[in-house]
Design a protein around this motif. Structure first.
Motif, short mmCIF file in Angstrom:
data_model
loop_
_atom_site.label_atom_id
_atom_site.label_comp_id
_atom_site.label_asym_id
_atom_site.label_seq_id
_atom_site.Cartn_x
_atom_site.Cartn_y
_atom_site.Cartn_z
N GLU A 1 0.82 -1.21 0.00
CA GLU A 1 0.00 0.00 0.00
C GLU A 1 0.85 1.26 0.00
N ALA A 2 0.30 2.30 -0.63
CA ALA A 2 0.82 3.66 -0.56
C ALA A 2 -0.40 4.55 -0.42
N TRP A 3 -0.20 5.77 0.04
CA TRP A 3 -1.32 6.69 0.21
C TRP A 3 -1.06 7.98 -0.54
N THR A 4 -2.14 8.52 -1.10
CA THR A 4 -2.17 9.87 -1.64
C THR A 4 -3.43 10.50 -1.09
N SER A 5 -3.73 11.72 -1.49
CA SER A 5 -4.96 12.36 -1.03
C SER A 5 -5.44 13.34 -2.08
N ASP A 6 -6.76 13.56 -2.08
CA ASP A 6 -7.32 14.51 -3.03
C ASP A 6 -7.15 15.93 -2.48
N PRO A 7 -7.56 16.96 -3.24
CA PRO A 7 -7.35 18.33 -2.79
C PRO A 7 -8.02 18.69 -1.46
N ASP A 8 -9.06 17.95 -1.06
CA ASP A 8 -9.72 18.20 0.22
C ASP A 8 -9.15 17.36 1.34
N GLY A 9 -8.14 16.55 1.04
CA GLY A 9 -7.52 15.73 2.06
C GLY A 9 -8.12 14.34 2.22
N THR A 10 -9.05 13.95 1.35
CA THR A 10 -9.60 12.60 1.42
C THR A 10 -8.49 11.61 1.11
N ARG A 11 -8.23 10.69 2.02
CA ARG A 11 -7.15 9.72 1.85
C ARG A 11 -7.52 8.71 0.76
N ILE A 12 -6.54 8.41 -0.07
CA ILE A 12 -6.71 7.41 -1.13
C ILE A 12 -5.64 6.35 -0.92
N HIS A 13 -6.10 5.14 -0.63
CA HIS A 13 -5.20 4.00 -0.44
C HIS A 13 -4.99 3.36 -1.81
N LEU A 14 -3.76 3.32 -2.27
CA LEU A 14 -3.39 2.64 -3.51
C LEU A 14 -2.86 1.27 -3.09
N VAL A 15 -3.44 0.22 -3.63
CA VAL A 15 -3.16 -1.12 -3.14
C VAL A 15 -2.77 -2.05 -4.28
N GLU A 16 -1.67 -2.77 -4.09
CA GLU A 16 -1.27 -3.83 -5.01
C GLU A 16 -1.42 -5.15 -4.26
N VAL A 17 -2.13 -6.08 -4.87
CA VAL A 17 -2.32 -7.40 -4.28
C VAL A 17 -1.24 -8.32 -4.84
N PRO A 18 -0.29 -8.74 -4.01
CA PRO A 18 0.78 -9.62 -4.50
C PRO A 18 0.22 -10.92 -5.09
N ALA A 19 0.97 -11.50 -6.01
CA ALA A 19 0.52 -12.70 -6.72
C ALA A 19 0.18 -13.85 -5.78
N ASP A 20 0.86 -13.95 -4.65
CA ASP A 20 0.62 -15.06 -3.73
C ASP A 20 -0.39 -14.75 -2.63
N HIS A 21 -1.05 -13.59 -2.70
CA HIS A 21 -2.01 -13.19 -1.67
C HIS A 21 -3.35 -13.92 -1.89
N PRO A 22 -4.03 -14.33 -0.82
CA PRO A 22 -5.32 -15.03 -0.95
C PRO A 22 -6.39 -14.25 -1.70
N MET A 23 -6.31 -12.91 -1.72
CA MET A 23 -7.31 -12.11 -2.45
C MET A 23 -7.16 -12.21 -3.96
N ARG A 24 -6.04 -12.68 -4.42
CA ARG A 24 -5.75 -12.67 -5.85
C ARG A 24 -6.67 -13.65 -6.58
N LEU A 25 -7.55 -13.08 -7.39
CA LEU A 25 -8.44 -13.91 -8.20
C LEU A 25 -7.99 -13.92 -9.66
N ASP A 26 -7.41 -12.81 -10.09
CA ASP A 26 -6.95 -12.68 -11.48
C ASP A 26 -5.47 -13.05 -11.51
N THR A 27 -5.16 -14.20 -12.07
CA THR A 27 -3.78 -14.69 -12.05
C THR A 27 -2.97 -14.28 -13.27
#
Length: 123
Positions: free
Chosen positions: A96-122
Motif C-alpha cells: 500500500e501507498a497513500w495519496t490524497s485529493d485536494p480536500d484531504g480525502t485519503r486514497i489508499h493505492l493497493v497492489e495485491v501480490p501474486a501469492d495473496h489469498p485475495m488474488r483472483l486474477d492470475t
C-alpha cells in the motif's frame, strides 16, 4: 435485499479543483456528467463528484487496487499528486501507498501480490 449498483459520493469544497484531480491526476474515465456533477468509473464501482460541501472527511477513504504500485506512485508523483505515504508491505500482506485529493480525502493505492489469498486474477 438486492443491491444493483453502488457509488461513492464526494461533496468537495471546490468541485472544479476536485474534478481536475480525479480526471487529470488520477486519470479516472468519465461514466456520465450531469448539471452539477460528474460520475467516474472506479474499478467495479463509481465515484461521483457533485455539488459542493465542506470537503473531505476524516472517516472516509478510497481504496483503489492497482497492478503495479511503484509505477502508479511514480506516475502520480509526476502529475503533481502528493505521496502521503511511500509504498510498503502491510502486515496483512498487501502493498500500500497513500495519496490524497485536494480536500484531504485519503486514497489508499493497493497492489495485491501474486501469492495473496485475495488474488483472483492470475494474469
Amino acid at each position: 435485499m438486492e443491491f444493483l449498483s453502488s457509488r461513492v459520493l464526494i461533496r468537495p469544497a471546490d468541485r472544479e479543483r476536485s474534478l481536475a484531480f480525479y480526471r487529470d491526476v488520477l486519470g479516472l474515465a468519465t461514466f456520465r456528467e450531469f448539471p452539477g456533477g460528474t460520475v467516474f468509473f472506479l474499478g467495479g464501482g463509481f465515484l461521483e463528484v457533485s455539488g459542493e460541501g465542506p470537503g473531505g472527511s476524516a472517516g472516509v477513504a478510497l481504496w483503489l487496487q492497482v497492478r503495479d504500485l511503484a509505477a502508479t506512485v511514480e506516475e502520480l508523483r509526476g502529475r503533481g499528486a502528493p505521496v502521503d505515504r511511500e509504498p510498503r508491505l502491510e502486515p496483512w500482506g498487501l502493498r500500500e501507498a497513500w495519496t490524497s485529493d485536494p480536500d484531504g480525502t485519503r486514497i489508499h493505492l493497493v497492489e495485491v501480490p501474486a501469492d495473496h489469498p485475495m488474488r483472483l486474477d492470475t494474469r
